[in-house]
Each structure stands twice: as structure tokens, then as C-alpha cells.
Enzyme design. Structure first.
Site, short mmCIF file in Angstrom:
data_model
loop_
_atom_site.label_atom_id
_atom_site.label_comp_id
_atom_site.label_asym_id
_atom_site.label_seq_id
_atom_site.Cartn_x
_atom_site.Cartn_y
_atom_site.Cartn_z
N ASP A 178 16.34 -1.51 7.14
CA ASP A 178 16.56 -1.26 8.45
C ASP A 178 17.03 -2.29 9.43
OD1 ASP A 178 15.47 -0.53 11.06
OD2 ASP A 178 13.82 0.85 10.17
N THR A 209 13.12 -7.66 6.91
CA THR A 209 12.10 -7.60 5.61
C THR A 209 12.83 -7.99 4.40
OG1 THR A 209 10.94 -5.89 6.42
CG2 THR A 209 10.56 -6.22 4.27
N PHE A 240 14.81 8.07 12.25
CA PHE A 240 13.81 8.03 11.36
C PHE A 240 13.86 9.20 10.40
CE2 PHE A 240 9.56 7.65 9.61
CZ PHE A 240 9.38 6.30 9.81
N ASP A 283 8.29 7.81 3.91
CA ASP A 283 6.85 8.47 4.50
C ASP A 283 7.01 8.07 6.19
OD1 ASP A 283 6.46 5.55 4.46
OD2 ASP A 283 4.59 6.04 5.05
N1 HPA Z 1 11.72 6.14 7.39
C1 HPA Z 1 10.57 5.90 6.63
N2 HPA Z 1 10.37 4.55 6.36
C2 HPA Z 1 11.10 3.76 7.01
C3 HPA Z 1 12.21 3.86 7.86
C4 HPA Z 1 12.43 5.44 7.93
O1 HPA Z 1 13.53 5.78 8.65
N3 HPA Z 1 12.77 2.81 8.21
C5 HPA Z 1 12.06 1.97 7.74
N4 HPA Z 1 11.08 2.26 6.89
MG MG Z 2 6.59 3.40 5.22
#
Ligand code: HPA
Ligand code: MG
Length: 229
Positions: A149, A153, A198, A205
Site C-alpha cells: 500500500d 510496512t 480498498f 480482508d
Molecule cells: N484491502 C485489504 N487490505 C488492505 C488493503 C486493501 O485495499 N490495503 C492494505 N491492506
Molecule cells: Mg487486513
């Protein structure tokens, strides 16, 4: 006819680029669990397309990993499906090419999203359970993550993994969000570059919902209609 070579230009490395205005496929065209009906906007990437792309990523991995063994570090929970499918393709390719890449799969569980604020990443790396990765020392390592993302992380994870002095480390990300250059530059094997929305399904999830969304074979990643239900 020779096999396609590894991507060495920036455009190919970005993976399949999904444009900002891609509306996805209408839900009516697919089957999916009835109880998710009101929460899903569309089928964003059909399962079959994901699988074909993963097969291609497996080829890139095979070409880059020259050792006979590879340690796969699967980032849970979201990465479990991608990891399992990628490793299967690597094994199949190995059998058909006579260069079998022995894989050892290890798992790491990270929590980078605050409970209740599922779409906000925190700065630090939170490892759930054992943080001892000393089995990576001297190994050729492939980190497998479903979604990169902001890249924060992954950056923290890479830094941590490096402290165990592996021989080499590569990163496979099924989905990379077009939000930061960092996310893209950290990911060696990108499945799809997607806009900043998202997505759920294929083990991804929203607060533990939707991981099971590809129970029907056509269904994979859908865009969530609302993240506040
Ligand atoms: N979806 C699910 N989990 C996630 C996302 C997403 O778009 N981005 C970071 N973690
Ligand atoms: Mg998650």
C-alpha cells in the site's frame, strides 16, 4: 520461439496497470456469496486473470533465483492465497523445466492496520508471534505480500529481514497501490498496479470480512462498496 525474457524496463516491472477509471465488472456477471451482495461494488480483477498473472510472476522468480533452494516468507494473513498459488506455479514450472527450485515456506504475521481503522497504516512494524527470523541467514529469500500500500510496512519488514543477513531478498506483491513511489520501488515482482482504493477478496480482508470471497472460481478481488458498514 524463445521464452519472453525478464522485464528490465520500468513499464513491465509495474505489472498490469489498472487505470483510475476502471469500473470493474458488474457483479451480475459473476457468482459470489449472497451475504456479501450489498457490500461489494464490483468484480475488480477476476480470479482467472489473477492466476494467469501469478503464473507469469512464477517465471520471473524462477529466472532470478539461481540457487536450488528458496525460502519464501509469506506475510499473513492476506498473503496466504497468493503465496500458495505462487509456490504451486513455481513447482509446476520447475517440474516442466527440469530446474526444480526447492521451496521452504515460512510465515510472518504482521499487524499494520489499527483495529477499527482498517484503512490507516501505522508507521511501525508489529510482528504477531515469534519475531525470530534467524532461519533466513544465508538464504535466498522471497517475501510474498498480497498488497503493498504505502510501502511503509514493506520497508520496515525489509529492514528487519536484512538484519538476519540473508543471501538475497526479493519482494513479490500481488497488488501494489499507486500511492507512493516507494511501494513500487520496493516490489520486485508486481502482479497488478491498482489505484488507491480498498479491495477485498482472495484472502484480503476488511476487519476479517471478505477473505473467503473467491469461493466461486471466477471471483477474486472486488472493490468494497463501503468500508464503514
Ligand atoms: N484491502 C485489504 N487490505 C488492505 C488493503 C486493501 O485495499 N490495503 C492494505 N491492506
Ligand atoms: Mg487486513
Amino acid at each position: 520461439m524463445s521464452a519472453p525474457q525478464n522485464p528490465d524496463n520500468a513499464a513491465v516491472k509495474r505489472g498490469i496497470v489498472i487505470k483510475d477509471d476502471w469500473p470493474g465488472y458488474s457483479l451480475d456477471l459473476f457468482t459470489y456469496p449472497e451475504h456479501y451482495h450489498s457490500d461489494i461494488e464490483n468484480v475488480y480483477i477476476p480470479h482467472g486473470v489473477i492466476m494467469n498473472r501469478i503464473e507469469r510472476l512464477a517465471r520471473y522468480v524462477m529466472d532470478d533465483f539461481e540457487d536450488t533452494k528458496m525460502t519464501v516468507l509469506c506475510v499473513l494473513k492476506g498473503g496466504y492465497k497468493f503465496c500458495s498459488d505462487l509456490v504451486e506455479y513455481i513447482k509446476t514450472l520447475g517440474r516442466s523445466s527440469n530446474r526444480y527450485l526447492e521451496t521452504r515456506v515460512e510465515f510472518i504475521r504482521l499487524k499494520s492496520y489499527l483495529v477499527g481503522k482498517n484503512d490507516q497504516s501505522t508507521e511501525d512494524l508489529h510482528i504477531v508471534g515469534s519475531s525470530d527470523l534467524s532461519f533466513l541467514r544465508g538464504k535466498s529469500v522471497l517475501i510474498v505480500e498480497a498488497i503493498v500500500d504505502t510501502g511503509k510496512t514493506m520497508k520496515a519488514l525489509l529492514k528487519y529481514v536484512e538484519t538476519f543477513e540473508p543471501k538475497m531478498v526479493k519482494v513479490a506483491g500481488l497488488l501494489v497501490k499507486r500511492v507512493s513511489n516507494m511501494a513500487e520501488s520496493l516490489t520486485d515482482y508486481v502482479g497488478f498496479e491498482i489505484p488507491n482504493l480498498f479491495v477485498v477478496g482472495y484472502a484480503l480482508d476488511y476487519n476479517e470480512y471478505f477473505r473467503d470471497l473467491n469461493v466461486s472460481p471466477e471471483f477474486a478481488v472486488g472493490a468494497a462498496r463501503s468500508v464503514t458498514f
